[in-house]
Write a protein that holds these residues in place. Structure first.
Motif, mmCIF file in Angstrom:
data_model
loop_
_atom_site.group_PDB
_atom_site.id
_atom_site.type_symbol
_atom_site.label_atom_id
_atom_site.label_comp_id
_atom_site.label_asym_id
_atom_site.label_seq_id
_atom_site.Cartn_x
_atom_site.Cartn_y
_atom_site.Cartn_z
ATOM 1 N N GLY A 571 -5.454 9.581 4.739
ATOM 2 C CA GLY A 571 -6.456 8.561 4.439
ATOM 3 C C GLY A 571 -5.847 7.182 4.637
ATOM 4 O O GLY A 571 -4.625 7.015 4.626
ATOM 5 N N GLU A 572 -6.689 6.182 4.809
ATOM 6 C CA GLU A 572 -6.188 4.843 5.099
ATOM 7 C C GLU A 572 -5.347 4.293 3.957
ATOM 8 O O GLU A 572 -4.370 3.568 4.189
ATOM 9 C CB GLU A 572 -7.357 3.897 5.401
ATOM 10 N N ASP A 573 -5.696 4.648 2.716
ATOM 11 C CA ASP A 573 -4.908 4.165 1.578
ATOM 12 C C ASP A 573 -3.457 4.613 1.693
ATOM 13 O O ASP A 573 -2.535 3.886 1.294
ATOM 14 C CB ASP A 573 -5.495 4.687 0.264
ATOM 15 N N TRP A 574 -3.255 5.819 2.229
ATOM 16 C CA TRP A 574 -1.896 6.349 2.348
ATOM 17 C C TRP A 574 -1.117 5.591 3.418
ATOM 18 O O TRP A 574 0.078 5.364 3.279
ATOM 19 C CB TRP A 574 -1.947 7.846 2.647
ATOM 20 N N VAL A 575 -1.815 5.218 4.499
ATOM 21 C CA VAL A 575 -1.151 4.423 5.545
ATOM 22 C C VAL A 575 -0.783 3.046 4.990
ATOM 23 O O VAL A 575 0.291 2.511 5.265
ATOM 24 C CB VAL A 575 -2.050 4.298 6.787
ATOM 25 N N GLN A 576 -1.669 2.499 4.191
ATOM 26 C CA GLN A 576 -1.378 1.208 3.559
ATOM 27 C C GLN A 576 -0.157 1.325 2.642
ATOM 28 O O GLN A 576 0.692 0.438 2.602
ATOM 29 C CB GLN A 576 -2.591 0.733 2.769
ATOM 30 N N GLY A 577 -0.059 2.440 1.913
ATOM 31 C CA GLY A 577 1.110 2.667 1.064
ATOM 32 C C GLY A 577 2.386 2.750 1.874
ATOM 33 O O GLY A 577 3.440 2.241 1.451
ATOM 34 N N SER A 578 2.322 3.362 3.045
ATOM 35 C CA SER A 578 3.502 3.443 3.907
ATOM 36 C C SER A 578 3.863 2.069 4.467
ATOM 37 O O SER A 578 5.048 1.762 4.668
ATOM 38 C CB SER A 578 3.252 4.431 5.054
ATOM 39 N N ARG A 579 2.844 1.242 4.722
ATOM 40 C CA ARG A 579 3.124 -0.136 5.131
ATOM 41 C C ARG A 579 3.882 -0.873 4.021
ATOM 42 O O ARG A 579 4.833 -1.621 4.275
ATOM 43 C CB ARG A 579 1.798 -0.838 5.460
ATOM 44 N N ASN A 580 3.486 -0.621 2.774
ATOM 45 C CA ASN A 580 4.191 -1.239 1.647
ATOM 46 C C ASN A 580 5.641 -0.772 1.594
ATOM 47 O O ASN A 580 6.534 -1.540 1.216
ATOM 48 C CB ASN A 580 3.475 -0.891 0.338
ATOM 49 N N PHE A 581 5.868 0.491 1.956
ATOM 50 C CA PHE A 581 7.232 1.013 1.981
ATOM 51 C C PHE A 581 8.059 0.292 3.042
ATOM 52 O O PHE A 581 9.212 -0.096 2.799
ATOM 53 C CB PHE A 581 7.198 2.518 2.242
ATOM 54 N N ALA A 582 7.472 0.083 4.222
ATOM 55 C CA ALA A 582 8.181 -0.655 5.274
ATOM 56 C C ALA A 582 8.516 -2.074 4.803
ATOM 57 O O ALA A 582 9.618 -2.584 5.048
ATOM 58 C CB ALA A 582 7.332 -0.693 6.551
ATOM 59 N N ASN A 583 7.567 -2.699 4.100
ATOM 60 C CA ASN A 583 7.823 -4.038 3.559
ATOM 61 C C ASN A 583 8.934 -4.007 2.518
ATOM 62 O O ASN A 583 9.754 -4.934 2.430
ATOM 63 C CB ASN A 583 6.549 -4.611 2.937
ATOM 64 N N LYS A 584 8.976 -2.941 1.715
ATOM 65 C CA LYS A 584 10.014 -2.801 0.695
ATOM 66 C C LYS A 584 11.389 -2.691 1.349
ATOM 67 O O LYS A 584 12.363 -3.326 0.901
ATOM 68 C CB LYS A 584 9.726 -1.557 -0.148
ATOM 69 N N ILE A 585 11.479 -1.889 2.417
ATOM 70 C CA ILE A 585 12.747 -1.767 3.151
ATOM 71 C C ILE A 585 13.162 -3.133 3.686
ATOM 72 O O ILE A 585 14.324 -3.535 3.602
ATOM 73 C CB ILE A 585 12.600 -0.778 4.334
ATOM 74 N N TRP A 586 12.204 -3.839 4.230
ATOM 75 C CA TRP A 586 12.463 -5.165 4.814
ATOM 76 C C TRP A 586 12.986 -6.133 3.743
ATOM 77 O O TRP A 586 14.023 -6.779 3.927
ATOM 78 C CB TRP A 586 11.174 -5.694 5.431
ATOM 79 N N ASN A 587 12.270 -6.218 2.622
ATOM 80 C CA ASN A 587 12.628 -7.184 1.581
ATOM 81 C C ASN A 587 13.971 -6.849 0.937
ATOM 82 O O ASN A 587 14.763 -7.751 0.634
ATOM 83 C CB ASN A 587 11.531 -7.239 0.518
ATOM 84 N N ALA A 588 14.242 -5.563 0.726
ATOM 85 C CA ALA A 588 15.514 -5.179 0.115
ATOM 86 C C ALA A 588 16.683 -5.492 1.032
ATOM 87 O O ALA A 588 17.735 -5.977 0.582
ATOM 88 C CB ALA A 588 15.494 -3.686 -0.223
#
Length: 874
Positions: A571-588
């Motif tokens: 579902g799209e919500d899950w893809v959005q959650g994975s985008r947040n994970f990519a952002n988390k990797i980036w910020n860390a």
């Protein structure tokens, strides 16, 4: 840990944009990978080979979620193997897709008011090639968007000259070995595509039809038969009954009148008739039903074809020229007028076969076609799995495979199309039949003509694992990269494609199967588990999600749902959650670079590390070992989940946060932690790279200064473990988690500071007081400190002064109200579950729901009571 591959002398640039923008990164990164040849494969290399073929998408196709899912898994496998030092070949290419492509071009011609017959065969085929050059293969560009690491220089097309030679070669060999023959048999015929289609290209669905019971014969010599296809009765040549059926023994061998015709047909005895089904008598139409054809063969019955290739009636004056469905109604009306209709049932829902390409109802039809005698080929394909030469993963899918190959019927390989590999057989003026190999000249002269049919698309794609490597020539590529290491494909084409490749690979390559392992995955479905379809309104264009969230987000979502052989909801919500994970990797990573994380030099000795440093390195090595084991077992969902929780929970939420106090304090401990943090990020980014290649490439090259993570060394488990450090940090985590929960329960804001007294002496938590205070926003106790709540956790004690932060009386009143509501909910649920009359009538799901409410009420009561107990008296 491993050394960084291809290090550049310059120091890493610690400047990263504040936000990750996939659209700015992905395209240029992919082109750089291709330009540098990272995905190409060298047959002269002395590295061990690792080969996977792409299941060739149709030249008419575009990227859908199923492609994106499958390509993500294959790309993850090949990227990891490349990093492990294998000479990795992911073979790309496309299928010419006979029926589908011909339909597309014919539709284009239709817009011009023309048909293929207006052009003629040669000009039409030329027009298809023109379309292929201009419009076909858009999926190649979409594969680049997804990040597919394929060897583009080796891209193949099933109608290429080399692959066409392979098709002609194997046809000739099979023909000479008497494994290909021509015969008149019942086939599935599509009146729209005007070609035969194989059993596996027929899609069955429940349609509303009619079941009509008809009376054949006169007087005492009558029989009643039932049919859903009344129009075929014009071609009946017998009625069959079971030889032991007492009702009809007196009729066996006699002739009875066939209604609406001037013919009489025999009653035959056949053991395949089920006397318990219907009336126990069946009409026999050998030219229009596969079962009837077999009865006809056993009893030497004539086969009368009553429809042409357009499914238009060709016999019996009154109905001649009618479409089959028009004829059905007309024939039933005529039979009704004669008093021949015994019963009618409408609607009668039954399973009906449709052409998988155009959805037209297929028509069983007697036709002269070319066939592969699959018996010995299928046996070899079954034996290869039984003997362990080929493993099917997951193993429980073996049964489906055996059910298919052990019961395989001869394969109809001819198609009445113009686009495809033309059958290499010539017919002479005096009945001669000559099969021509690729190096032979076809016969010429007056009266010689080539067979007009082309081969089933699956015939050429069945050669894919070796034809793409140059077979029948004994090329260096064939020697290096055959057999494939693994085939990754959906269980839905286990029969279409996998069995064909197994049969042809074992036949053509001297008993060597085309791959060592068949790794089967499920189908992508929507978030509710429903099949995706345009007609359902739930189909998704993966490019839309890639545009919105980035390719890495889509890839990670798909991989995280990929349990072997099981369908994948998304579902799209899950893809959005994975985008947040990519952002988390980036910020860390950005935080780490800003605070001096480094990969320079060896790791410090463990004796110089804090327990926090030793803990994260111990956990890192455990994760490396876990991920390796899961890759070898094709457990993409589990390995993705393990990486997600390690990266987000342990590295970013715990190690990075715990390290902040060390960095603030400075000194040697800070320098050690900076090197440890650099190592952890280096390895974590490598582990994540096969699934999320774009963001990891950007971050890894910035962190390390290396050329590319694509060609970096895959991490190895160094064996370092520190159980004591792991236990110590687990205790620390439990303290921080418990106090955070208590703060939240009391309604304190996350950033709100609270005076606290920490009693840590004599515990493993003593060195962590600064980190505990920092993470929990606990300020020193001060002279007026009053312990209003005391939390004994992890062998330590945390006393909090809440007098200046919350209204204790108001908080007790709020909690008392919540407790009363929870106790009322418990009482209601308990009463219902204690009511035997209710339990006897209520559906299971309702009872389960009430049990869940009771369990939730018990949890709420325990939680609220604990909060009340911790509060001081008002």
């Amino acid at each position: 840990m491993t050394e960084n591959a291809h290090q550049q002398p310059s120091a890493p640039d610690s400047e990263l944009p504040t936000q990750y923008a996939p659209a700015d990164v992905e395209g240029p990164l992919y082109e750089r990978w291709v330009e540098r040849g990272y995905f190409e494969a060298d047959e002269k290399s002395d590295k061990p080979p690792y080969t996977i073929v792409i299941p060739p998408p149709n030249v008419t196709g575009s990227l859908h979620l199923g492609h994106a899912f499958e390509h993500t898994l294959i790309d993850a496998l090949t990227r990891r193997k490349r990093m492990q030092g294998f000479e990795t070949l992911w073979q790309p290419g496309m299928d010419h897709a006979g029926i589908a492509t011909q339909n597309v071009v014919e539709r284009e011609l239709g817009k011009e008011g023309k048909s293929r017959h207006d052009l003629g065969r040669e000009a039409f085929v030329e027009r298809v090639w023109q379309w292929k050059g201009e419009s076909g293969g858009q999926i190649s560009g979409q594969m680049r968007r997804l990040g597919d690491g394929v060897a583009w220089s080796r891209e193949r097309f099933t109608m290429d000259e080399g692959l066409s030679q392979a098709v002609q070669t194997i046809f000739k060999r099979l023909y000479d070995d008497e494994l290909i023959y021509r015969a008149e048999r019942i086939i599935n015929w599509c009146p729209r595509c005007l070609t035969a289609i194989s059993d596996i290209e027929v899609e069955y669905q429940d349609d509303d039809g009619e079941l009509v019971s008809l009376k054949y014969g006169e007087g005492e010599e009558t029989l009643v038969v039932a049919t859903t296809r009344a129009e075929t009765m014009l071609g009946d040549t017998a009625v069959a009954v079971h030889p032991e059926d007492e009702r009809y023994k007196h009729l066996i061998g006699k002739l009875i009148k066939l209604p609406l015709t001037d013919r009489s047909i025999p009653v035959v005895a056949d053991e395949h008739v089920d006397p318990e089904f219907g009336t126990g008598a069946v009409k026999v139409t050998p030219a229009h039903d596969p079962n009837d054809f077999e009865i006809g063969q056993r009893h030497n019955l004539p086969a009368i074809t009553v429809m042409d290739e357009h499914a238009v009636i060709t016999v019996h004056g009154p109905f001649q020229g009618l479409d089959r469905f028009e004829a059905r109604s007309a024939i039933v009306a005529a039979l009704r007028a004669e008093g021949r209709i015994v019963a009618e049932k409408r609607p009668y829902v039954h399973s009906v076969g449709h052409c998988s390409r155009c959805k037209t109802t297929i028509e069983p039809r007697l036709s002269m076609q070319w066939w592969v005698k699959v018996g010995p080929l299928a046996k070899a394909a079954g034996d290869a799995v039984r003997e362990g030469k080929v493993k099917i993963h997951p193993q429980e899918m073996e049964k489906r495979y055996f059910d298919w190959v052990d019961n395989l019927h001869d394969w109809c390989i001819s198609r009445q199309l113009w686009w495809g590999h033309r059958i290499p057989v010539w017919y002479g003026p005096n009945g001669e039949v000559v099969c021509v190999g690729p190096d032979e000249e076809p016969p010429s002269g007056e009266g010689w003509r080539q067979d007009t049919d082309v081969l089933d698309t699956w015939f050429s794609s069945g050669l894919w694992p070796f034809s793409t490597l140059g077979w029948p020539e004994q090329t260096e590529s064939l020697a290096k990269f055959y057999p494939n290491s693994v085939l990754v494909t959906g269980y839905d084409i286990l029969f279409f494609w996998v069995a064909r490749m197994m049969m042809f690979g074992l036949y053509a390559m001297d008993g060597t199967p085309p791959f060592h392992t068949i790794a089967l995955h499920g189908m992508v479905r929507d978030q509710f588990g429903k099949k995706m379809s345009k007609s359902f309104g739930n189909a998704v264009n993966p490019l839309d999600w890639m545009d919105k969230y980035g390719s890495d987000a889509l890839r990670f979502t798909l991989a995280r749902g990929a349990n072997p052989g099981v369908d994948v909801p998304i579902g799209e919500d899950w893809v959005q959650g994975s985008r947040n994970f990519a952002n988390k990797i980036w910020n860390a990573t950005r935080f780490a670079l800003m605070n001096g994380a480094t990969v320079d030099g060896p790791l410090p000795d463990a004796s110089k590390m804090s327990s926090t440093d030793r803990w994260i390195l111990s956990r890192l090595n455990s994760v490396v070992a876990e991920v390796d084991a899961l890759y070898e077992d094709y457990q993409f969902a589990k390995l993705s989940d393990a990486l997600f929780h390690f990266a987000w929970d342990e590295v970013f939420d715990w190690y990075v946060e715990l390290s902040k106090t060390t960095f603030i304090a400075g000194g040697e401990a800070a320098e050690v932690s900076k090197r440890v943090l650099g190592e952890v990020l280096d390895v974590t980014l490598k582990l994540l790279h096969p699934v999320v290649p774009f963001v990891t490439e950007t971050l890894w090259t910035t962190l390390t200064g290396g050329e590319s993570v694509v060609i970096a060394d895959w991490p190895a488990d160094s064996g370092f473990r520190d159980a004591g450090a792991e236990k110590e940090i687990e205790t620390l985590q439990s303290v921080i988690t418990e106090v955070r929960r208590f703060r939240a329960d009391q309604g304190l804001q996350p950033g709100q500071r609270v005076p606290a007294r920490l009693t840590l002496d004599g515990t493993a938590l003593a060195p962590h007081e600064a980190a505990i205070r920092q993470l929990l926003r606990l300020q020193p106790e001060g002279d007026s400190f009053t312990a209003t709540a005391t939390l004994p956790v992890g062998g330590a004690e945390v006393a909090l002064d809440l007098s200046g932060t919350i209204d204790v009386a108001a908080e007790r009143k709020r909690l008392a109200k919540d407790l009363a509501a929870a106790e009322k909910e418990k009482a209601q649920a308990t009463a219902k579950l204690g009511n035997e009359a209710f339990l006897a009538k209520a559906p299971d799901q309702v009872v389960d729901k009430i049990r869940g409410r009771l369990a939730k009420a018990d949890e709420d009561i325990a939680r609220i009571q604990a909060q009340l107990d911790r509060l001081p008296e008002a």
